[in-house]
Write a protein that holds these residues in place. Structure first.
Motif, PDB file in Angstrom:
ATOM      1  N   ILE A  32      13.726  -7.536  -9.895  1.00  0.00           N
ATOM      2  CA  ILE A  32      12.709  -7.939 -10.882  1.00  0.00           C
ATOM      3  C   ILE A  32      11.323  -7.499 -10.412  1.00  0.00           C
ATOM      4  N   GLU A  33      11.069  -7.671  -9.103  1.00  0.00           N
ATOM      5  CA  GLU A  33       9.760  -7.280  -8.567  1.00  0.00           C
ATOM      6  C   GLU A  33       9.490  -5.798  -8.805  1.00  0.00           C
ATOM      7  N   ASN A  34      10.540  -4.979  -8.732  1.00  0.00           N
ATOM      8  CA  ASN A  34      10.347  -3.548  -8.931  1.00  0.00           C
ATOM      9  C   ASN A  34      10.149  -3.163 -10.385  1.00  0.00           C
ATOM     10  N   LEU A  46       4.991  -4.740  -7.771  1.00  0.00           N
ATOM     11  CA  LEU A  46       4.874  -6.093  -7.224  1.00  0.00           C
ATOM     12  C   LEU A  46       5.629  -6.202  -5.895  1.00  0.00           C
ATOM     13  N   GLY A  47       6.775  -5.551  -5.827  1.00  0.00           N
ATOM     14  CA  GLY A  47       7.592  -5.625  -4.614  1.00  0.00           C
ATOM     15  C   GLY A  47       6.935  -5.001  -3.398  1.00  0.00           C
ATOM     16  N   THR A  48       5.930  -4.163  -3.604  1.00  0.00           N
ATOM     17  CA  THR A  48       5.333  -3.472  -2.464  1.00  0.00           C
ATOM     18  C   THR A  48       3.956  -4.013  -2.087  1.00  0.00           C
ATOM     19  N   CYS A  49       3.309  -4.734  -3.001  1.00  0.00           N
ATOM     20  CA  CYS A  49       1.960  -5.226  -2.706  1.00  0.00           C
ATOM     21  C   CYS A  49       2.037  -6.485  -1.829  1.00  0.00           C
ATOM     22  N   GLU A  50       1.084  -6.613  -0.940  1.00  0.00           N
ATOM     23  CA  GLU A  50       1.128  -7.752  -0.017  1.00  0.00           C
ATOM     24  C   GLU A  50      -0.025  -8.728  -0.218  1.00  0.00           C
TER      25      GLU A  50
ATOM     26  N   LEU B 233       1.888   2.039   4.903  1.00  0.00           N
ATOM     27  CA  LEU B 233       1.679   1.103   3.793  1.00  0.00           C
ATOM     28  C   LEU B 233       2.596  -0.112   3.849  1.00  0.00           C
ATOM     29  N   GLY B 234       3.693   0.005   4.570  1.00  0.00           N
ATOM     30  CA  GLY B 234       4.531  -1.166   4.829  1.00  0.00           C
ATOM     31  C   GLY B 234       5.395  -1.626   3.682  1.00  0.00           C
ATOM     32  N   TRP B 235       5.630  -0.786   2.685  1.00  0.00           N
ATOM     33  CA  TRP B 235       6.483  -1.224   1.588  1.00  0.00           C
ATOM     34  C   TRP B 235       7.879  -0.619   1.669  1.00  0.00           C
ATOM     35  N   GLY B 236       8.121   0.141   2.721  1.00  0.00           N
ATOM     36  CA  GLY B 236       9.470   0.634   2.965  1.00  0.00           C
ATOM     37  C   GLY B 236       9.830   1.881   2.186  1.00  0.00           C
ATOM     38  N   GLY B 237       8.875   2.424   1.447  1.00  0.00           N
ATOM     39  CA  GLY B 237       9.144   3.639   0.665  1.00  0.00           C
ATOM     40  C   GLY B 237       8.234   4.763   1.105  1.00  0.00           C
ATOM     41  N   TYR B 238       8.396   5.908   0.475  1.00  0.00           N
ATOM     42  CA  TYR B 238       7.633   7.089   0.901  1.00  0.00           C
ATOM     43  C   TYR B 238       7.022   7.820  -0.292  1.00  0.00           C
TER      44      TYR B 238
END
Lengths: 158, 654
Positions: A32-34, A46-50, B233-238
């Motif tokens: 869902i976050e993606n 959303l899944g990548t923002c901190e 960036l720490g989100w595990g992707g590239y």
């Protein structure tokens, strides 16, 4: 022998690929976050923002999942709250369909145009060959044709 | 030094204008003296652009915070290494870097063509380069001056964005810029060829190394950008399909299409119009990338904000695009050649189809990137177009492209016979089919991964076949043993085999992307000391926590023991860093990389009792993306290695 060589090469590729672990567990929250963007203006999923805002939104998703809501219900809830721009991809309806379809229409048109040109050029090539062929090439036997092809191949490889 | 930098910039601008004026006068009066002066002015331009760049570098190194640009991107605590790279951290420095590199490239072209001033083409090549430089120098001396002073002297600068304090920052932006800038040279040759009507393959032959080298730089820039995003960036992707990433990918796709059809023009003297269209588009999209970053029209993680430069770039881009279209239309009758192909089925025709695919992917990427603007204009509805859209639309296109990458080498130049096709296709097709069956039995059931892996096997086997066939043929011909024949074959026919190495690199990248995206594992959890978190075959135990100061940052690091299948497999240490002058803390990724998979750990939160929140990802086969990228770069460089017979580096690049 030839197949053994290819086989060895293939086995190496397969071993590498098969070393991939099989999928572990469903990640409904991540899924869902993606499908959502973070609302903080960072332009990230959303899944990548901190940021704190992202954490708040993630907590909302967890809350809705705990209440047994489906993915579609959760996404609709966010859309009604933030508008369609909160979705990470435009929904497939109305004008948005253009975005999904047009690239493939473009590809189709490109392929058709390419086919038309290739046919046209190949036709010219055959016509030219037959015009010249009547005068010069008619006497070529198979052996001579093979020699010419081999020579041309050599030239191209150089 | 500020005045020195400013003056150097102004002189560089004056030299660019003078060069344009002299060249135009020389062309109108047909007077070689003016042309010679115009040519020499370009050396002067390169000299002053270099001095301006040295001045800006010096201001960074000496912490001259009176300069607004230095104060915005550096501070006293910043390590020297990053003070130097901060040069291109912002918009003004990037523009100066662009102008400086282009001036050096121009000087190289001028040096290489020193004996060709009598050629009708040469002054026009200089003119296009000088005009492009004038545009950048106009911006630098008026609206985006890196030497602009603040009205006061701050005690310290604002510092460099912590995310840019990564070794990837040294090479990622400059290599990308080198790619963008490099394509100015073939563009200048193409324009010149159209203006003077010399439309044979000469311009392509002369710029082949520039094309491939620019493509190599663009490839390095894109790969390094992905690598930087992955570790920083720490989100595990590239790759996030961010507008600015897309803006670098679009010219790469068009340039790749161009490199392929340029080969056809060189061999068969056909597709002249198409190649002109492609080189103009490549250059326009190099400018478009810069426009997108500077204009602020789209939301991006790379956003420089609305800098006010967007309008200038839009105008320049429009002039280049419509100027190019006009020239192509004007030269159309001369560019048209008698196109003949011996057969429908030939490598020439497969190159044409691969062009269609490259352009389709470029179009879908461009269309997706600007669709939010289109949608807002048409429906008034604001939308976001991000990763899920691009993955959905581009994945099938990439798979078809991958298939064509395998088919191309199987079909000979000019004409492919049915026997020939059967012979060439049989083994790769069987290998691919057998691979698909085994993969399916091994648990790879999803459509896209199964297709991607099977096609990868198909392409890899065709390329392997090419290497094998070539080596055996050489070995038979020369009597050399296979192990000697193979490297000699690669060297002797480096253009051809360099290309195959690029293709093999692509296959390896596809394997890496498929594995890491389709079989990624991800989990998150909060741990107190002694507790563990599990993911796949890994277990991570939280052992220790420490905080310390290192140069310009406070670091909080957790130490975790890693167990794979229950056996100890070392430790990893994710960090949270608080940089001086930074508003927010950053996470520092801890990685355990093997050829099979990456264990990727970040620590988004630290609790009051030193409990840590961990985000753990397992990315299968991810390292193969970097390995494949490296192979593509090596293949590209190999394809343009000069012959020993020729002398002089300048001659070689030309």
């Amino acid at each position: 022998m030839r197949f053994i060589k290819y086989g060895g090469f293939m086995v190496f590729s397969l071993l590498l690929i098969l070393s991939v672990p099989s999928r572990g567990f469903p990640l409904s929250s991540t899924e869902i976050e993606n499908n959502l963007m973070c609302d903080c203006g960072c332009g990230q999923l959303l899944g990548t923002c901190e940021c704190e805002r992202a954490e708040e939104m993630r907590a909302m998703i967890r809350g809705m999942l705990d209440k047994g809501k489906t993915k579609e219900e959760i996404l609709s809830s966010f859309v009604s709250q933030y508008g369609e721009s909160i979705l990470s991809a435009p929904p497939k309806k109305g004008f948005n369909l253009v975005a999904y379809i047009l690239p493939f229409v473009g590809l189709l048109v490109g392929v058709v145009v390419a086919v038309v040109f290739v046919r046209k050029w190949a036709f010219s090539g055959r016509k030219e060959a037959s015009d010249e062929g009547d005068a010069e090439v008619a006497d070529l036997n198979d052996e001579m044709q093979k020699k010419i092809d081999d020579e041309l191949k050599k030239l191209e490889e150089d | 030094m500020v005045n020195f930098g400013n003056l150097s910039l102004v002189f560089a601008f004056i030299f660019s204008l003078a060069s344009m004026a002299l060249l135009l006068t020389g062309l109108m009066k047909n007077d070689r003296r003016f042309l010679e002066s115009g040519r020499r002015s370009l050396y002067g331009l390169a000299l002053f652009a270099t001095l301006a760049s040295i001045a800006l570098g010096y201001l960074f190194v000496t912490d001259n915070f009176q300069v607004e640009y230095v104060a915005s991107y550096s501070d006293r605590a910043l390590p020297m290494f990053y003070k130097v790279t901060a040069f291109w951290a912002g918009q003004k420095g990037s523009l100066l870097f662009w102008a400086w590199v282009l001036s050096i490239f121009t000087a190289i072209v001028v040096r290489n063509t020193r004996t060709e001033l009598n050629s009708r083409n040469t002054p026009y090549i200089y003119l296009v380069l000088a005009t492009t430089l004038s545009f950048f120098l106009l911006l630098l001396t008026s609206v985006s001056n890196p030497f602009e002073l603040l009205g006061f002297v701050p005690r310290d600068g604002q510092g460099l964005n912590p995310m840019l304090q990564n070794p990837g920052m040294i090479f990622h932006p400059p290599t990308l810029f080198l790619g963008y800038i490099g394509f100015t040279v073939p563009f200048a040759y193409a324009i010149s060829a159209m203006v003077v009507g010399r439309l044979d393959e000469t311009w392509l032959r002369k710029t082949r190394r520039w094309n491939v080298l620019s493509w190599v730089f663009l490839t390095i820039g894109i790969i390094l950008g992905g690598q930087w995003a992955y570790v920083e960036l720490g989100w595990g992707g590239y790759w996030a399909w961010d507008p600015v990433e897309n803006a670098s990918f679009i010219p790469w796709l068009i340039a790749t299409a161009f490199i392929h059809t340029a080969i056809i023009q060189e061999r068969r003297n056909i597709m002249k119009v198409w190649n002109m269209v492609l080189i103009v588009l490549t250059f326009v999209f190099c400018l478009f990338g810069t426009y997108l970053v500077r204009s602020g029209v789209l939301q991006s993680v790379h956003d420089f904000g609305a800098t006010g430069l967007g309008g200038y770039f839009l105008v320049f881009m429009t002039v280049v695009l419509f100027g190019g279209i006009y020239l192509i239309a004007e030269s159309y009758n001369d560019l048209r050649s008698k196109h003949t192909l011996e057969s429908y089925l030939s490598r020439e025709s497969t190159f044409l189809f691969n062009n269609v695919l490259f352009l389709a992917i470029a179009f879908s990427t461009l269309f997706g990137t600007i669709f939010p603007l289109i949608s807002e204009a048409v429906t008034g509805n604001k939308l976001t177009v991000s990763q899920p859209f691009f993955n959905q639309v581009n994945t099938p296109l990439f798979l078809i492209l991958l298939l064509l990458t395998g088919i191309c080498p199987l079909i000979g130049w000019r004409k492919a016979s049915a026997d020939n096709l059967k012979k060439n296709f049989l083994v790769p097709a069987l290998a691919s089919l057998a691979g698909a069956v085994l993969l399916f039995m091994g648990g790879v059931r999803e459509f896209y991964p199964l297709t991607a892996f099977s096609l990868s096997i198909f392409v890899a086997v065709t390329i392997f076949n090419e290497f094998r066939g070539g080596t055996i043929a050489r070995s038979k011909l020369t009597g050399e043993p296979v192990f000697t024949a193979f490297p000699r074959l690669l060297y002797k026919m480096r253009r051809r085999y360099g290309g195959y190495i690029v293709h093999l690199g692509l296959v390896v990248i596809v394997i890496g992307i498929t594995g890491s995206s389709a079989y990624k594992l991800e989990t998150q959890g909060t741990l107190y000391k002694g507790e563990s978190i599990r993911i796949g075959s890994y277990e991570l135990r939280y052992d220790d926590f420490r905080g310390y100061r290192d140069r310009n940052r406070d670091i909080y690091a957790a130490t975790l023991s890693v167990f794979k299948d229950g056996k100890p497999a070392g430790t990893i240490s994710p960090e949270r860093r608080y940089y001086v002058n930074a508003e927010k803390p950053t996470t520092e990724v801890s990685l355990r990389t093997t050829l099979i998979e990456d264990l990727y750990v970040t620590m988004p939160e630290i609790g009051p009792n030193r409990e840590i929140t961990l985000k753990v990802t397992v990315n299968p086969l991810l390292i193969w993306i970097w390995i494949g990228g490296t192979m593509m770069v090596i293949g590209g460089i190999m394809a343009i290695l000069p012959n020993r017979k020729k002398k002089g580096a300048y001659d070689e690049i030309h």
